[in-house]
Write a protein that holds these residues in place. Structure first.
Motif, PDB file in Angstrom:
ATOM      1  N   LEU A 163       0.719  -1.119   0.449  1.00 42.28           N
ATOM      2  CA  LEU A 163      -0.366   0.028  -0.018  1.00 42.28           C
ATOM      3  C   LEU A 163       0.581   1.251  -0.045  1.00 42.28           C
ATOM      4  O   LEU A 163       0.751   2.258  -0.631  1.00 42.28           O
ATOM      5  CB  LEU A 163      -0.947   0.327   1.106  1.00 42.28           C
ATOM      6  CG  LEU A 163      -2.194   1.453   1.038  1.00 42.28           C
ATOM      7  CD1 LEU A 163      -2.821   1.629   0.512  1.00 42.28           C
ATOM      8  CD2 LEU A 163      -2.426   1.381   3.058  1.00 42.28           C
ATOM      9  N   GLU A 164       2.375   1.056   0.925  1.00 45.44           N
ATOM     10  CA  GLU A 164       2.615   2.716   0.970  1.00 45.44           C
ATOM     11  C   GLU A 164       3.325   3.118  -0.360  1.00 45.44           C
ATOM     12  O   GLU A 164       3.189   3.663  -0.552  1.00 45.44           O
ATOM     13  CB  GLU A 164       3.864   2.158   1.893  1.00 45.44           C
ATOM     14  CG  GLU A 164       4.820   3.241   1.922  1.00 45.44           C
ATOM     15  CD  GLU A 164       6.335   3.087   1.625  1.00 45.44           C
ATOM     16  OE1 GLU A 164       6.765   3.767   1.293  1.00 45.44           O
ATOM     17  OE2 GLU A 164       6.613   1.719   1.991  1.00 45.44           O
ATOM     18  N   LYS A 165       4.150   1.615  -0.946  1.00 41.22           N
ATOM     19  CA  LYS A 165       4.757   2.029  -2.259  1.00 41.22           C
ATOM     20  C   LYS A 165       3.997   2.359  -3.337  1.00 41.22           C
ATOM     21  O   LYS A 165       3.936   2.925  -4.304  1.00 41.22           O
ATOM     22  CB  LYS A 165       5.720   0.562  -2.770  1.00 41.22           C
ATOM     23  CG  LYS A 165       6.668   0.382  -1.852  1.00 41.22           C
ATOM     24  CD  LYS A 165       7.980   0.981  -1.273  1.00 41.22           C
ATOM     25  CE  LYS A 165       9.101   1.033  -0.703  1.00 41.22           C
ATOM     26  NZ  LYS A 165       9.435   1.889  -0.413  1.00 41.22           N
ATOM     27  N   GLY A 166       2.507   1.763  -3.452  1.00 42.55           N
ATOM     28  CA  GLY A 166       1.210   2.128  -4.629  1.00 42.55           C
ATOM     29  C   GLY A 166       0.990   3.963  -4.666  1.00 42.55           C
ATOM     30  O   GLY A 166       1.114   4.467  -5.040  1.00 42.55           O
ATOM     31  N   SER A 167       0.560   3.711  -3.437  1.00 43.83           N
ATOM     32  CA  SER A 167      -0.076   5.735  -3.494  1.00 43.83           C
ATOM     33  C   SER A 167      -0.329   6.260  -2.037  1.00 43.83           C
ATOM     34  O   SER A 167      -0.194   6.858  -2.040  1.00 43.83           O
ATOM     35  CB  SER A 167      -1.414   4.843  -3.392  1.00 43.83           C
ATOM     36  OG  SER A 167      -2.215   4.417  -2.490  1.00 43.83           O
ATOM     37  N   ARG A 168       0.680   5.972  -1.195  1.00 44.60           N
ATOM     38  CA  ARG A 168       0.556   5.554   0.102  1.00 44.60           C
ATOM     39  C   ARG A 168       1.493   6.182   0.279  1.00 44.60           C
ATOM     40  O   ARG A 168       2.341   5.740   2.211  1.00 44.60           O
ATOM     41  CB  ARG A 168      -0.369   5.662   1.087  1.00 44.60           C
ATOM     42  CG  ARG A 168      -1.931   5.455   0.761  1.00 44.60           C
ATOM     43  CD  ARG A 168      -3.084   6.242   0.786  1.00 44.60           C
ATOM     44  NE  ARG A 168      -3.066   6.923   1.900  1.00 44.60           N
ATOM     45  CZ  ARG A 168      -3.702   6.894   3.038  1.00 44.60           C
ATOM     46  NH1 ARG A 168      -4.506   5.744   2.799  1.00 44.60           N
ATOM     47  NH2 ARG A 168      -3.526   7.588   3.908  1.00 44.60           N
ATOM     48  N   SER A 169       2.748   7.451  -0.045  1.00 42.25           N
ATOM     49  CA  SER A 169       3.670   8.170   0.918  1.00 42.25           C
ATOM     50  C   SER A 169       3.841   8.363   2.319  1.00 42.25           C
ATOM     51  O   SER A 169       4.420   8.532   3.774  1.00 42.25           O
ATOM     52  CB  SER A 169       4.228   8.957   0.220  1.00 42.25           C
ATOM     53  OG  SER A 169       3.228  10.198   0.412  1.00 42.25           O
ATOM     54  N   ASP A 170       2.106   9.042   2.998  1.00 45.96           N
ATOM     55  CA  ASP A 170       2.235   8.958   4.252  1.00 45.96           C
ATOM     56  C   ASP A 170       2.386   8.667   5.639  1.00 45.96           C
ATOM     57  O   ASP A 170       1.845   8.844   6.294  1.00 45.96           O
ATOM     58  CB  ASP A 170       0.528   9.806   4.468  1.00 45.96           C
ATOM     59  CG  ASP A 170      -0.081   9.117   4.108  1.00 45.96           C
ATOM     60  OD1 ASP A 170      -0.336   8.152   3.083  1.00 45.96           O
ATOM     61  OD2 ASP A 170      -1.083   8.877   4.212  1.00 45.96           O
ATOM     62  N   ILE A 171       2.301   7.092   5.071  1.00 43.77           N
ATOM     63  CA  ILE A 171       2.435   6.232   5.882  1.00 43.77           C
ATOM     64  C   ILE A 171       3.592   5.144   5.442  1.00 43.77           C
ATOM     65  O   ILE A 171       4.300   4.036   6.567  1.00 43.77           O
ATOM     66  CB  ILE A 171       1.559   4.653   5.433  1.00 43.77           C
ATOM     67  CG1 ILE A 171       1.563   4.236   4.533  1.00 43.77           C
ATOM     68  CG2 ILE A 171       0.061   5.722   5.879  1.00 43.77           C
ATOM     69  CD1 ILE A 171       0.400   2.891   4.510  1.00 43.77           C
ATOM     70  N   ALA A 172       4.526   5.205   5.617  1.00 42.25           N
ATOM     71  CA  ALA A 172       6.209   5.196   4.462  1.00 42.25           C
ATOM     72  C   ALA A 172       6.534   5.223   6.004  1.00 42.25           C
ATOM     73  O   ALA A 172       7.382   3.453   6.691  1.00 42.25           O
ATOM     74  CB  ALA A 172       7.558   5.809   4.111  1.00 42.25           C
ATOM     75  N   TYR A 173       6.979   6.368   7.132  1.00 43.62           N
ATOM     76  CA  TYR A 173       7.679   6.372   7.979  1.00 43.62           C
ATOM     77  C   TYR A 173       6.991   5.111   9.092  1.00 43.62           C
ATOM     78  O   TYR A 173       7.732   3.586   9.451  1.00 43.62           O
ATOM     79  CB  TYR A 173       7.474   7.354   8.830  1.00 43.62           C
ATOM     80  CG  TYR A 173       8.554   7.786  10.399  1.00 43.62           C
ATOM     81  CD1 TYR A 173       9.865   6.871  10.239  1.00 43.62           C
ATOM     82  CD2 TYR A 173       7.858   7.179  11.425  1.00 43.62           C
ATOM     83  CE1 TYR A 173      10.483   6.704  11.779  1.00 43.62           C
ATOM     84  CE2 TYR A 173       8.157   7.287  12.687  1.00 43.62           C
ATOM     85  CZ  TYR A 173       9.485   6.548  12.728  1.00 43.62           C
ATOM     86  OH  TYR A 173       9.865   6.507  14.313  1.00 43.62           O
ATOM     87  N   ALA A 174       5.862   4.910   9.509  1.00 45.52           N
ATOM     88  CA  ALA A 174       4.898   4.063  10.305  1.00 45.52           C
ATOM     89  C   ALA A 174       5.524   2.967   9.962  1.00 45.52           C
ATOM     90  O   ALA A 174       5.537   1.335  10.883  1.00 45.52           O
ATOM     91  CB  ALA A 174       3.627   4.255  10.579  1.00 45.52           C
ATOM     92  N   THR A 175       5.215   2.440   8.528  1.00 45.78           N
ATOM     93  CA  THR A 175       5.215   0.592   8.305  1.00 45.78           C
ATOM     94  C   THR A 175       6.429   0.206   8.330  1.00 45.78           C
ATOM     95  O   THR A 175       6.399  -0.325   8.843  1.00 45.78           O
ATOM     96  CB  THR A 175       4.517   0.696   6.696  1.00 45.78           C
ATOM     97  OG1 THR A 175       3.388   1.465   6.314  1.00 45.78           O
ATOM     98  CG2 THR A 175       5.289   0.291   5.990  1.00 45.78           C
ATOM     99  N   HIS A 176       7.297   1.317   7.812  1.00 47.40           N
ATOM    100  CA  HIS A 176       8.922   0.875   8.014  1.00 47.40           C
ATOM    101  C   HIS A 176       9.406   0.621   9.244  1.00 47.40           C
ATOM    102  O   HIS A 176       9.242  -0.797   9.970  1.00 47.40           O
ATOM    103  CB  HIS A 176       9.394   1.817   7.623  1.00 47.40           C
ATOM    104  CG  HIS A 176      11.324   1.304   7.214  1.00 47.40           C
ATOM    105  ND1 HIS A 176      11.998   1.027   7.904  1.00 47.40           N
ATOM    106  CD2 HIS A 176      11.759   0.093   5.960  1.00 47.40           C
ATOM    107  CE1 HIS A 176      13.411   0.394   7.642  1.00 47.40           C
ATOM    108  NE2 HIS A 176      13.134   0.012   6.908  1.00 47.40           N
ATOM    109  N   GLN A 177       9.174   1.464  10.582  1.00 49.36           N
ATOM    110  CA  GLN A 177       9.191   1.132  11.713  1.00 49.36           C
ATOM    111  C   GLN A 177       8.788   0.426  12.349  1.00 49.36           C
ATOM    112  O   GLN A 177       9.073  -0.971  12.766  1.00 49.36           O
ATOM    113  CB  GLN A 177       8.581   1.823  12.715  1.00 49.36           C
ATOM    114  CG  GLN A 177       9.834   3.364  12.563  1.00 49.36           C
ATOM    115  CD  GLN A 177      11.158   3.121  13.064  1.00 49.36           C
ATOM    116  OE1 GLN A 177      11.856   2.697  12.597  1.00 49.36           O
ATOM    117  NE2 GLN A 177      10.702   3.939  14.312  1.00 49.36           N
TER     118      GLN A 177
END
Length: 387
Positions: A163-177
């Motif tokens: 989801l983050e890679k497709g369209s949601r850069s806003d969750i990139a940090y939280a997802t990776h953490q």
């Protein structure tokens, strides 16, 4: 012992054999020229073909030119299914608004799967205004209780990554953490994933909104958080607490085409070094994009920018990193960076890449390096994602 005379599904080399067969057909039978920059891009006249395994996109200025390519692909005995105008690709919904001049990318069905997996699909589930708590950093929490397995942690992280890679850069940090602790999740990690899912529930139909600005070319926003994960209580057992995190957004015509949030592989010794490392990694992605745009120009594709020459602006908010990138001289304190991180200097010297200072409040990559409060998130999300 049997000898295979043709490709067989399931072999480890099956994908490679299929790709070689397809490329040969496209270049020898259909008349495409394969890109020298990206092996999955092909050109024929004013038509571009983009390949992703066995899914593909055709783009051209007129329907007639695209239809002619489709006919030739079928004549080359390649089984192709026509889907018409692009509305969905690889699970990403694509919606055009001709009046507003925008293209919107969303993944609501994947969000629904994440909510169902975490038990938050019901109407009464509360939502969150940010992807993660801004007041605390997620750590390994070695002494905490193990995650209660109330949902498949690894599976949900996989969905969040897509989801983050497709369209949601806003969750990139939280997802990776959260993804950092997938091998041994604790109670706090499960709570962080649920927090993120609650944020997605409140923003289910949101995504990336493109509204091209033809006055802007290729731009890169880079930021880094020096040792932002530091935790003295866990530093002995977890050296990752000393690592810095960098994030960057690469835009073309003011539309984000690539973004990333990642812990740095090496431990930076200063904020300047962490920023310079982020700059170097960002340009590893930006330079191939520059070369792809140059190649498109050579093939006759018109770039939506007033300057025909491809160049790149890089925005950085650390004066030390800017000085190191612009002034190429030997420095005893930074000589260990020489081999790995100085790869882009020739582009700076030729002015194909220009470096610009930017105020911290205008740094669009800021929310890729740390948890931010709602005010900062909304401001940066509007700048990067359009909502």
């Amino acid at each position: 012992v049997l000898k295979l005379v043709r490709n067989l599904y399931g072999q480890k080399q099956a994908g490679r054999v299929w790709n070689q067969y397809l490329v040969k057909r496209l270049t020898e039978k259909v008349g495409f020229k394969q890109s020298k920059v990206d092996e999955c891009v092909f050109y024929r006249g004013r038509v571009m073909y983009v390949l992703y395994t066995d899914d593909s996109l055709l783009a051209g200025p007129t329907k007639e030119e695209v239809d002619a390519v489709v006919r030739d692909i079928k004549a080359a005995k390649l089984d192709i299914t026509e889907e018409g105008d692009i509305k969905d690709f690889l699970g990403v919904n694509i919606k055009r608004d001709e009046e507003q001049g925008t293209v919107t990318f969303t993944q609501p069905h994947l969000v629904d799967k994440i909510l169902a997996a975490t038990g938050l699909f019901h109407e009464n589930a509360k939502t969150k205004e940010t992807p993660a708590a801004s007041s605390r950093i997620l750590h390994r929490h070695s002494n905490s209780e193990a995650f209660d397995e109330s949902f498949n942690f690894r599976s949900v992280i996989g969905m969040l990554n897509y989801l983050e890679k497709g369209s949601r850069s806003d969750i990139a940090y939280a997802t990776h953490q959260c993804a950092r602790f997938v091998d041994s999740p604790k109670r706090e990690h499960g709570s962080a994933v649920r927090w993120l899912a609650r944020y997605l529930k409140g923003t289910r139909d949101k995504g990336m909104i493109y509204k091209p600005d033809k006055t802007k070319g290729l731009e890169v926003y880079v930021d880094a958080d020096f040792a932002g994960n530091w935790n003295k209580d866990e530093a002995v057992e977890d050296r990752d607490t000393a690592r810095s995190r960098h994030g960057y957004v690469i835009k073309y015509n003011d539309c984000p085409i690539l973004w990333r949030s990642a812990l740095q592989g090496e431990i930076a010794l200063s904020s300047t070094e962490s920023e310079y490392t982020g700059l170097s990694y960002a340009l590893r992605d930006a330079i191939p994009l520059m070369n792809l745009l140059k190649e498109m120009l050579e093939h006759g594709f018109q770039m939506e920018h007033r300057t025909p020459k491809v160049w790149c602006k890089v925005f950085e908010d650390n004066s030390g990193a800017l000085e190191m990138a612009k002034v190429h001289k030997y420095r005893p304190r930074t000589k260990h960076l020489n081999v790995k991180l100085h790869h882009f200097r020739s582009y700076v010297e030729s002015k194909e890449i220009t470096l610009h200072a930017i105020a911290s409040e205008d740094q669009q990559a800021d929310y890729l390096t740390k948890p931010v409060n709602e005010d900062i998130l909304v401001r940066l999300r509007k700048r990067v994602m359009g909502w």
